[in-house]
Design a protein around this motif. Structure first.
Motif, PDB file in Angstrom:
ATOM      1  N   PHE A 269       0.845  -1.192   0.000  1.00 47.53           N
ATOM      2  CA  PHE A 269       0.000   0.000   0.000  1.00 47.53           C
ATOM      3  C   PHE A 269       0.880   1.242   0.000  1.00 47.53           C
ATOM      4  N   ALA A 270       0.270   2.400  -0.172  1.00 51.34           N
ATOM      5  CA  ALA A 270       0.997   3.670  -0.192  1.00 51.34           C
ATOM      6  C   ALA A 270       0.683   4.457   1.072  1.00 51.34           C
ATOM      7  N   VAL A 271       1.612   5.340   1.464  1.00 52.81           N
ATOM      8  CA  VAL A 271       1.374   6.212   2.607  1.00 52.81           C
ATOM      9  C   VAL A 271       1.562   7.662   2.201  1.00 52.81           C
ATOM     10  N   GLU A 272       0.698   8.490   2.722  1.00 48.80           N
ATOM     11  CA  GLU A 272       0.839   9.941   2.590  1.00 48.80           C
ATOM     12  C   GLU A 272       1.195  10.470   3.974  1.00 48.80           C
ATOM     13  N   ILE A 273       2.421  10.970   4.129  1.00 46.33           N
ATOM     14  CA  ILE A 273       2.896  11.434   5.426  1.00 46.33           C
ATOM     15  C   ILE A 273       2.538  12.902   5.611  1.00 46.33           C
ATOM     16  N   LYS A 274       1.900  13.206   6.729  1.00 45.50           N
ATOM     17  CA  LYS A 274       1.581  14.592   7.069  1.00 45.50           C
ATOM     18  C   LYS A 274       2.376  14.994   8.306  1.00 45.50           C
ATOM     19  N   SER A 275       3.295  15.938   8.126  1.00 49.33           N
ATOM     20  CA  SER A 275       4.123  16.438   9.222  1.00 49.33           C
ATOM     21  C   SER A 275       3.354  17.542   9.938  1.00 49.33           C
ATOM     22  N   LEU A 276       2.691  17.174  11.029  1.00 51.09           N
ATOM     23  CA  LEU A 276       1.737  18.074  11.679  1.00 51.09           C
ATOM     24  C   LEU A 276       2.227  18.653  12.998  1.00 51.09           C
ATOM     25  N   GLY A 277       3.201  18.003  13.626  1.00 50.85           N
ATOM     26  CA  GLY A 277       3.524  18.306  15.016  1.00 50.85           C
ATOM     27  C   GLY A 277       2.874  17.235  15.881  1.00 50.85           C
ATOM     28  N   PHE A 278       3.496  16.902  17.005  1.00 48.61           N
ATOM     29  CA  PHE A 278       3.040  15.762  17.800  1.00 48.61           C
ATOM     30  C   PHE A 278       1.608  15.929  18.300  1.00 48.61           C
ATOM     31  N   ASN A 279       1.327  17.020  18.982  1.00 44.48           N
ATOM     32  CA  ASN A 279       0.000  17.217  19.549  1.00 44.48           C
ATOM     33  C   ASN A 279      -1.061  17.307  18.457  1.00 44.48           C
ATOM     34  N   ALA A 280      -0.735  18.009  17.374  1.00 45.78           N
ATOM     35  CA  ALA A 280      -1.679  18.146  16.260  1.00 45.78           C
ATOM     36  C   ALA A 280      -1.936  16.799  15.589  1.00 45.78           C
ATOM     37  N   ALA A 281      -0.907  15.949  15.527  1.00 48.58           N
ATOM     38  CA  ALA A 281      -1.075  14.622  14.924  1.00 48.58           C
ATOM     39  C   ALA A 281      -2.041  13.775  15.745  1.00 48.58           C
ATOM     40  N   LEU A 282      -1.927  13.848  17.071  1.00 46.57           N
ATOM     41  CA  LEU A 282      -2.841  13.090  17.929  1.00 46.57           C
ATOM     42  C   LEU A 282      -4.269  13.608  17.801  1.00 46.57           C
ATOM     43  N   GLN A 283      -4.417  14.913  17.701  1.00 48.04           N
ATOM     44  CA  GLN A 283      -5.749  15.489  17.517  1.00 48.04           C
ATOM     45  C   GLN A 283      -6.341  15.055  16.177  1.00 48.04           C
ATOM     46  N   ALA A 284      -5.496  15.019  15.147  1.00 46.63           N
ATOM     47  CA  ALA A 284      -5.957  14.587  13.827  1.00 46.63           C
ATOM     48  C   ALA A 284      -6.388  13.126  13.855  1.00 46.63           C
ATOM     49  N   LEU A 285      -5.662  12.298  14.612  1.00 52.23           N
ATOM     50  CA  LEU A 285      -6.018  10.888  14.737  1.00 52.23           C
ATOM     51  C   LEU A 285      -7.351  10.735  15.462  1.00 52.23           C
ATOM     52  N   SER A 286      -7.527  11.495  16.529  1.00 52.87           N
ATOM     53  CA  SER A 286      -8.761  11.412  17.316  1.00 52.87           C
ATOM     54  C   SER A 286      -9.980  11.864  16.518  1.00 52.87           C
ATOM     55  N   SER A 287      -9.772  12.779  15.566  1.00 53.04           N
ATOM     56  CA  SER A 287     -10.885  13.301  14.769  1.00 53.04           C
ATOM     57  C   SER A 287     -10.977  12.637  13.392  1.00 53.04           C
ATOM     58  N   ASN A 288     -10.242  11.522  13.217  1.00 55.19           N
ATOM     59  CA  ASN A 288     -10.293  10.735  11.976  1.00 55.19           C
ATOM     60  C   ASN A 288      -9.809  11.504  10.745  1.00 55.19           C
ATOM     61  N   GLN A 289      -8.933  12.469  10.951  1.00 52.83           N
ATOM     62  CA  GLN A 289      -8.356  13.186   9.812  1.00 52.83           C
ATOM     63  C   GLN A 289      -7.128  12.470   9.257  1.00 52.83           C
ATOM     64  N   VAL A 290      -6.554  11.569  10.042  1.00 52.31           N
ATOM     65  CA  VAL A 290      -5.471  10.705   9.573  1.00 52.31           C
ATOM     66  C   VAL A 290      -5.816   9.278   9.976  1.00 52.31           C
ATOM     67  N   ASP A 291      -5.198   8.315   9.299  1.00 50.58           N
ATOM     68  CA  ASP A 291      -5.474   6.907   9.576  1.00 50.58           C
ATOM     69  C   ASP A 291      -4.608   6.344  10.692  1.00 50.58           C
ATOM     70  N   GLY A 292      -3.479   6.982  10.955  1.00 42.46           N
ATOM     71  CA  GLY A 292      -2.577   6.500  11.992  1.00 42.46           C
ATOM     72  C   GLY A 292      -1.531   7.547  12.297  1.00 42.46           C
ATOM     73  N   VAL A 293      -0.764   7.305  13.357  1.00 44.30           N
ATOM     74  CA  VAL A 293       0.309   8.213  13.759  1.00 44.30           C
ATOM     75  C   VAL A 293       1.558   7.396  14.035  1.00 44.30           C
ATOM     76  N   ILE A 294       2.692   7.865  13.533  1.00 45.15           N
ATOM     77  CA  ILE A 294       3.986   7.317  13.926  1.00 45.15           C
ATOM     78  C   ILE A 294       4.865   8.503  14.280  1.00 45.15           C
ATOM     79  N   ALA A 295       5.203   8.607  15.569  1.00 45.43           N
ATOM     80  CA  ALA A 295       5.898   9.814  16.026  1.00 45.43           C
ATOM     81  C   ALA A 295       6.649   9.560  17.327  1.00 45.43           C
ATOM     82  N   GLY A 296       7.297   8.397  17.446  1.00 47.67           N
ATOM     83  CA  GLY A 296       8.014   8.099  18.678  1.00 47.67           C
ATOM     84  C   GLY A 296       7.105   8.209  19.882  1.00 47.67           C
ATOM     85  N   MET A 297       5.917   7.657  19.790  1.00 48.12           N
ATOM     86  CA  MET A 297       4.868   7.855  20.796  1.00 48.12           C
ATOM     87  C   MET A 297       4.946   6.793  21.887  1.00 48.12           C
ATOM     88  N   SER A 298       5.114   7.230  23.127  1.00 48.75           N
ATOM     89  CA  SER A 298       5.250   6.294  24.243  1.00 48.75           C
ATOM     90  C   SER A 298       3.919   5.642  24.599  1.00 48.75           C
TER      91      SER A 298
END
Length: 233
Positions: A106-135
């Protein structure tokens, strides 16, 4: 990050992992539940990379091949994600997610959003997943489904090289420290701020945090030890 020096480990190392929605995590790693392994599980580090680079890769599901998934990430969190000299987004996380995508067709479209913004995007279904060194933490496990851990990490404190006064938490009384918004560094710093009498200033960008310390507007920064070690070395 020239101009900074590590001082002490702030807390025991915890597993740093890919945070992803259940559907995406299950497809990427073939795990029915895609639940996080315990942080102290033997051999936990590197599990995601092994799945991506296995000499006997699992066949990609027919519903997965050819699709594109939007993945959120941090802006700068070297060595996990950062821009190289040519402006290309690179780092450990980028290598992992791109290799998984290649392996599974499959293909991936990477969105460099910032850590907090990436989590918010994940919670609101704006992205399919997050990879960001997340503990992996218990509160996060109530919200997100995690892949297997792939790196052992932990929070450390760093001060300016010119700072000879701060050698431990007791030296932070009455002063300001900084950490990244939404990170484990912020969580830990705030958890001890009352005990040691200091103020935490949370910022969205790593570069801004480090400049705050080097300029003397904050006496210390709390961040993941691999990030501090990579920058200082």
């Amino acid at each position: 990050m020239p101009g900074l020096q590590q001082t002490k480990a702030a807390r025991p190392r915890t597993a740093t992992v890919i945070g992803a929605m259940l559907a995406l995590a299950a497809m990427l790693f073939g795990a029915a539940g895609a639940a996080a392994a315990p942080a102290d599980a033997p051999g936990a580090a590197g599990a995601a990379h092994q799945a991506a680079g296995s000499s006997h890769p699992a066949a990609a599901p027919s519903s997965l091949s050819g699709k594109t998934f939007v993945i959120g990430t941090d802006t700068t969190f070297a060595p996990f994600e950062f821009r190289d000299a040519g402006g290309e987004l690179t780092g450990i996380d980028m290598d992992i997610i791109r290799e998984i995508a290649k392996n599974q067709g499959f293909a991936v479209e990477i969105k460099s959003l910032g850590f907090n913004a990436a989590l918010q995007a994940l919670s609101s279904n704006q992205v399919d997943g997050v990879i960001a060194g997340m503990s992996i933490t218990e509160p996060r496990k109530q919200i997100y489904d995690f892949s297997d851990p792939y790196f052992e990490s932990g929070v450390q404190m760093a001060v300016a090289k010119s700072n000879t006064d701060v050698k431990g938490y007791e030296d932070l009384k009455g002063k300001t420290v900084t950490a990244k918004t939404g990170s484990e560094g912020e969580t830990f710093a705030k958890s001890i701020a009352g005990q040691y009498g200091f103020t935490v200033k949370a910022l969205d960008q790593s570069a801004t945090m480090y400049e705050l310390v080097k300029s003397g507007n904050a006496v210390a920064v709390f961040d993941d030890y691999p990030v501090l070690a990579y920058g200082i070395s």
